[in-house]
Write a protein that holds these residues in place. Structure first.
Motif, mmCIF file in Angstrom:
data_model
loop_
_atom_site.group_PDB
_atom_site.id
_atom_site.type_symbol
_atom_site.label_atom_id
_atom_site.label_comp_id
_atom_site.label_asym_id
_atom_site.label_seq_id
_atom_site.Cartn_x
_atom_site.Cartn_y
_atom_site.Cartn_z
ATOM 1 N N PRO A 5 0.908 -1.134 -0.061
ATOM 2 C CA PRO A 5 0.043 0.098 0.167
ATOM 3 C C PRO A 5 0.766 1.228 0.019
ATOM 4 O O PRO A 5 1.954 1.338 0.535
ATOM 5 C CB PRO A 5 -0.802 -0.040 1.526
ATOM 6 N N SER A 6 0.456 2.302 -0.583
ATOM 7 C CA SER A 6 1.347 3.383 -0.805
ATOM 8 C C SER A 6 1.532 3.936 0.421
ATOM 9 O O SER A 6 2.694 4.594 0.586
ATOM 10 C CB SER A 6 0.668 4.521 -1.835
ATOM 11 N N GLU A 10 5.613 4.509 1.138
ATOM 12 C CA GLU A 10 5.921 5.959 1.365
ATOM 13 C C GLU A 10 6.311 6.587 2.869
ATOM 14 O O GLU A 10 6.456 7.649 2.987
ATOM 15 C CB GLU A 10 5.112 6.803 0.529
ATOM 16 N N MET A 11 6.039 5.622 3.703
ATOM 17 C CA MET A 11 6.218 5.937 5.194
ATOM 18 C C MET A 11 7.835 6.395 5.326
ATOM 19 O O MET A 11 8.561 5.810 5.020
ATOM 20 C CB MET A 11 5.826 4.721 6.216
ATOM 21 N N PRO A 12 7.829 7.501 6.144
ATOM 22 C CA PRO A 12 9.203 8.277 6.376
ATOM 23 C C PRO A 12 9.953 7.131 7.067
ATOM 24 O O PRO A 12 9.454 6.675 8.151
ATOM 25 C CB PRO A 12 8.970 9.598 7.014
ATOM 26 N N GLY A 13 11.489 7.297 6.742
ATOM 27 C CA GLY A 13 12.123 6.347 7.835
ATOM 28 C C GLY A 13 12.728 7.215 8.944
ATOM 29 O O GLY A 13 12.630 8.253 9.220
ATOM 30 N N SER A 14 13.631 6.409 9.614
ATOM 31 C CA SER A 14 14.175 7.459 10.648
ATOM 32 C C SER A 14 15.832 7.421 10.282
ATOM 33 O O SER A 14 16.599 6.481 10.164
ATOM 34 C CB SER A 14 14.089 6.684 12.117
ATOM 35 N N MET A 130 1.460 5.446 9.275
ATOM 36 C CA MET A 130 1.303 3.981 9.258
ATOM 37 C C MET A 130 -0.515 3.765 9.364
ATOM 38 O O MET A 130 -1.043 2.789 8.840
ATOM 39 C CB MET A 130 1.800 3.203 10.448
ATOM 40 N N ILE A 131 -1.011 4.695 9.907
ATOM 41 C CA ILE A 131 -2.636 4.688 9.831
ATOM 42 C C ILE A 131 -3.296 5.593 8.847
ATOM 43 O O ILE A 131 -4.677 5.930 9.234
ATOM 44 C CB ILE A 131 -3.020 4.950 11.524
ATOM 45 N N GLN A 132 -2.449 5.915 8.153
ATOM 46 C CA GLN A 132 -2.843 6.962 6.941
ATOM 47 C C GLN A 132 -3.783 8.286 7.267
ATOM 48 O O GLN A 132 -4.525 8.707 6.658
ATOM 49 C CB GLN A 132 -4.098 6.054 6.123
ATOM 50 N N ALA A 133 -3.023 8.732 8.748
ATOM 51 C CA ALA A 133 -3.291 10.083 8.751
ATOM 52 C C ALA A 133 -2.047 10.995 8.420
ATOM 53 O O ALA A 133 -1.161 10.558 8.019
ATOM 54 C CB ALA A 133 -3.338 10.212 10.273
#
Length: 382
Positions: A5-6, A10-14, A130-133
């Motif tokens: 899922p996008s 696309e979730m930012p890493g650390s 992660m929760i699409q917020a």
């Protein structure tokens, strides 16, 4: 194969972890990049976990945690935080990290916005993704002592804003907000009908500024409070924290805990019980160790002409490296690791406002800490 899922892809890493992963592959590196206490877990705490294993106490516990631990947390919250809560408001989690994620899951729907500090702890933004917020950074600026600007916050509230995250004492800044600022933030949340998620993981380590829990100002059940044994008791790997909810959430919390984790590791819960209910000598000693490290580090930085933020809590130093970072402090941190064998956390990992700064962890042995600071390139003197 199917695509991710996008919102996950696309979730930012650390940026902290990127530096750390390289550092851990290089023996002899001075690691000042991660908030890992160097002190051993107190013997009674280790013994409690060992005894649980020895008696075979490794089965499921209730979703919220073992009753004695939850009751100990209730007593602790009353004694240290001025909070009077029922045991059904206390939910034992897999460290503060899961408590933060659980709080956001409870407060936000896909497409909602949450106000998070910038600079602020990396997982605030990661959890929202992660929760699409959407995480919307509220700027903490050096000229304002890195305190929130309430007027600026008012301007950032939009139709999809549902929550605000505050972190005092702050990771990465080491700022502890006074009671007046905490109360203002709770009133702000009330004016706009927002959830307030309070990260209080560093509550036991403050330097001249007492810790204040936002829930002490909560009159209508909007504060979700996050705590952990990780930093207080040097139990980072035991993974025990807790989330304090408003009253009356038992039924929903049973469901979300079951879906997320079922329960926390049983021997670790007994270790946490021994830590919270037992003697606090190790915590006092840890605080003295970190405070002494802070004084020694400040002497080195001041003598060499560095600009830094004198912390009032947590165990970090926020140091200005803009004289060498050339607008990309993460790239500079990687070069510094390569050239000098010292791993520090780039300020940009904590948000755009962290560009040009680095975070130094003070929770290490004294001499490696000071040696790492001595290797930092000094600012040019006038």
């Amino acid at each position: 194969m199917p695509a991710l899922p996008s919102h996950i892809a696309e979730m930012p890493g650390s940026g902290v972890r990127r530096i750390l992963e390289v550092a851990l592959q290089r023996p002899g590196t001075i690691v000042l990049a991660v908030g890992e206490p160097d002190l051993a877990v107190a013997p009674p705490v280790r013994l409690a976990a060992a005894e649980a294993w020895t008696r075979g106490d490794a089965r499921y516990t209730p979703n919220g945690g073992i009753r004695p631990l939850r009751e100990a947390i209730v007593r602790k919250l009353s004694r240290e935080n001025g909070l009077e809560v029922d045991v059904e408001q206390v939910w034992v989690t897999v460290g503060g990290t899961q408590a933060l994620h659980q709080a956001m899951t409870l407060a936000l729907s896909a497409g909602d916005e949450v106000l998070v500090p910038d600079p602020g702890y990396t997982t605030f933004r990661m959890n929202a993704a992660m929760i699409q917020a959407t995480a919307v950074g509220y700027v903490l600026r050096a000229e304002n002592g890195f305190a929130p600007d309430i007027a600026a916050l008012e301007a950032q509230v939009g139709p999809r804003t549902r929550a605000i995250v505050i972190n005092s004492p702050s990771n990465p800044l080491g700022v502890t907000y006074p009671a007046s600022v905490i109360e203002e933030l709770v009133l702000f949340a009330r004016r706009h009908d927002l959830w307030l998620i309070s990260d209080e993981v560093y509550e036991r380590f403050t330097w001249g500024a007492p810790h204040v829990s936002p829930a002490t100002f909560d009159v209508d059940g909007r504060v979700l409070s996050v705590f952990s044994t990780s930093k207080t008791y040097s139990m980072t790997g035991a993974r025990v924290g807790w989330l304090v909810t408003p009253p009356g959430w038992r039924d929903v919390m049973l469901r979300v805990q079951e879906a997320a984790i079922s329960c926390v590791d049983t021997p670790a819960q007994y270790a946490a019980l021994a830590a919270i209910d037992g003697p606090q000598d190790a915590v006092v000693e840890a605080g003295a160790h970190y405070a002494a490290n802070l004084r020694a580090a400040e002497e080195v930085l001041t003598a060499r002409g560095f600009r830094y933020l004198p912390p009032t809590g947590a165990f970090y130093l926020w140091v200005d490296m803009s004289h060498v970072s050339e607008g990309d402090v993460e790239a500079w941190c990687r070069r510094f690791l390569d050239d000098q064998g010292v791993a520090v956390a780039p300020g940009s990992a904590f948000g755009a406002e962290g560009e040009g700064w680095i975070r130094i962890c003070l929770a290490s042995a004294r001499e490696p800490l000071l040696e790492g600071l001595r290797r930092l390139p000094s600012p040019a003197r006038p």
